[in-house]
Design a protein around this motif. Sequence first.
Motif, mmCIF file in Angstrom:
data_model
loop_
_atom_site.group_PDB
_atom_site.id
_atom_site.type_symbol
_atom_site.label_atom_id
_atom_site.label_comp_id
_atom_site.label_asym_id
_atom_site.label_seq_id
_atom_site.Cartn_x
_atom_site.Cartn_y
_atom_site.Cartn_z
ATOM 1 N N VAL A 27 -1.171 7.728 -3.032
ATOM 2 C CA VAL A 27 -1.366 7.785 -4.438
ATOM 3 C C VAL A 27 -0.269 8.790 -5.332
ATOM 4 C CG1 VAL A 27 -2.872 9.109 -6.154
ATOM 5 C CG2 VAL A 27 -3.704 7.682 -4.271
ATOM 6 N N VAL A 36 -9.076 9.924 -3.288
ATOM 7 C CA VAL A 36 -8.205 8.623 -2.812
ATOM 8 C C VAL A 36 -6.697 9.015 -2.400
ATOM 9 C CG1 VAL A 36 -7.342 6.412 -3.446
ATOM 10 C CG2 VAL A 36 -9.620 7.178 -4.392
ATOM 11 N N LEU A 84 -2.521 -1.700 -10.266
ATOM 12 C CA LEU A 84 -3.549 -1.834 -9.068
ATOM 13 C C LEU A 84 -3.691 -3.098 -8.741
ATOM 14 C CD1 LEU A 84 -6.122 0.898 -9.742
ATOM 15 C CD2 LEU A 84 -4.383 1.048 -7.900
ATOM 16 N N LEU A 130 -7.714 9.595 -9.353
ATOM 17 C CA LEU A 130 -7.549 9.162 -7.870
ATOM 18 C C LEU A 130 -7.738 10.565 -7.156
ATOM 19 C CD1 LEU A 130 -4.835 6.462 -8.420
ATOM 20 C CD2 LEU A 130 -7.233 6.333 -7.671
ATOM 21 N N THR A 157 0.879 -1.200 -0.131
ATOM 22 C CA THR A 157 -0.025 -0.026 -0.104
ATOM 23 C C THR A 157 0.767 1.377 -0.116
ATOM 24 O OG1 THR A 157 -1.780 -0.993 1.341
ATOM 25 C CG2 THR A 157 -1.863 1.253 1.168
ATOM 26 N N VAL A 182 -10.384 0.389 -6.859
ATOM 27 C CA VAL A 182 -10.345 1.600 -6.240
ATOM 28 C C VAL A 182 -11.830 2.177 -6.371
ATOM 29 C CG1 VAL A 182 -9.391 3.966 -5.769
ATOM 30 C CG2 VAL A 182 -7.714 1.808 -6.599
ATOM 31 N N VAL A 213 -3.458 3.538 -2.356
ATOM 32 C CA VAL A 213 -3.924 2.489 -3.103
ATOM 33 C C VAL A 213 -3.147 1.454 -2.793
ATOM 34 C CG1 VAL A 213 -4.787 3.895 -4.923
ATOM 35 C CG2 VAL A 213 -2.398 3.479 -4.914
ATOM 36 N N ARG A 214 -3.682 0.027 -3.099
ATOM 37 C CA ARG A 214 -3.144 -1.008 -3.055
ATOM 38 C C ARG A 214 -2.467 -1.527 -4.269
ATOM 39 N NH1 ARG A 214 -1.131 -3.905 1.332
ATOM 40 N NH2 ARG A 214 -1.126 -6.285 1.250
#
Length: 588
Positions: free
Chosen positions: A217, A354, A225, A349, A214, A229, A357-358
């Motif tokens: 962004v 956001v 990704l 994003l 993780t 998301v 992100v993963r």
Amino acid sequence: MRVYGVVGWKNAGKTGLMERLVAEITGRGFTVSTVKHAHHSFDVDHPGKDSHRHRIAGAREVLLASGARFALMHELRGAEEPPLKAQLARLSPVDLVLVEGYKRDAHPKVEAHRAETGNPLIAPGDNTVRAVAADVPLTLDRPVFDLNDTKAVADFILREVGLITTPAKPEAPLAPPPLRNDCFALPPGVHWTPVQEALEMLRGRLHAVTEQETLPVAQAGGRVLAKDVTAIRANPPLPNTAVDGYGFAGGRGEGVHELPLVQGRAAAGDRPGAVPKGQAIRVLTGAALPQGVDTVILQEDVTTQSGVLRFNGPIKQGANTRKAGEDVQAGDVILAAGTRIGPAELALLAAAGVAEVRLCKRLKVGVISTGDELVEMGGPAHDAQIYDANRPMLLHLAASFGHEPVDLGRVADDRSALRARLDAAAQQVDVILTSGGASAGEEDHVSALLTEAGAMALWRIAVKPGRPLALGLWHGVPVFGLPGNPVAALVCTLIFGRPAMGLLAGAGWHEPQGFDVPAAFEKRKKPGRREYLRARMREGRVEVFASEGSGRISGLSWAEGLVELDEAARDIQPGDLVRFIPYGSFTG
């Protein structure tokens, strides 16, 4: 064969749980087949269909086939129903078979349970039901999971059957399952493999091998990704104006209209106020619309004098405004797992609020050159030696694909030295590209070592330039043994390595975008092999390099892409349409 069951009363949610488990477990790279015990009256195709008519007419077996799937239907016609063991024997080998129903059989099971269906169906002394997935809390002598926590149920099943050994921890790196030693093997009797068949085998036998992390962004550019998301906030968050002008409520018809102006204005970043009915306010582009404003007229279309706004109608209600969330609503999936994040994705994003992100960790691509004749670029070389052109080319290609290139150096034609280099590489990279030594000669040590390891397939691919492509696993790490010729090495990397590495990196399988354009050349092509010609576009037509010689490295630089000619014979004349694939389609 690993078998695990899902059982439950009618309407207990077992079919929904099965569906989610299949998606979850296959999404982790395992292969899954299913068996469902259906009612005696069930049918597999609709009355009136050709296959149904065959069966009704008395056929014992009907093989229904299409270009997408096939199904063998066997009519029992009064014979005793086969046991589950016999049904499982009909399946091809996979990592796991999930069985819905067959609750009296001895295989391990998880029970789906809903409160309204009554008590769990676990019989006294029944140890085959190893866990329960319920929509209400239960106290039992075995694990109980939330019916909708598919990940936890999948983890339990995969641990039970030995496909994983430790429970997954939230946000911890997820280690994908290892590739099997036969993932590159060709079907028996295949000697020359068409390009499309080779691509399909790669696509079907590889899966993501990268772990996850993780990150903020701001650090996600160029990465892939690992999870979908969703938007944290709407975009735009409030209704706003698309132009500089004046805002008021409602549309207006034909004729001249006058509205008193309120004091002040609404600008981007202002908190919305309120405008009384029948009045107007000055608004600037991007400003949130004040309460009581839903229409904006351009400043060029009005006059203002003594605090009064005048304009000619008509104007529609809602003109020149943007609705809240018209781009993105909070909770929308805005980017799917497998998406590579570029500038546009970063903007989306950020706009959707956001922060983290993963991501899949970057695929580490190791590059080794082999051959006694090679010397380092820029160093001294006698006439019988050549500079190593492949390694810098392949390292740069790996970086342009979005991966992390790892320079593993060059190795002489020494099997022991190459074995040691591969051993070290397998500890630090996710995939290895070698060039040279990939055929079947006495100095082709790459293919020889992969054969010794028992994980080698020499794919004689019907492609020009290229043909021999050694594929295998070294201590579980995929190895692509590329031809030593730089032109063939580049073509094989673009056509085979690029989509395969995308799959290994978690980005999925992507075909390059090609375009049908008029030829500016003549060529007579024999049938049998797919050919790739170095090419470039000029004045709306595609021209090809003067020589097709695989040793002409200058043609790679001269070209801007490849012309792809399929396996059929061709007699190409100027003006005929051919498929041109720009280099950018491979690296974009």
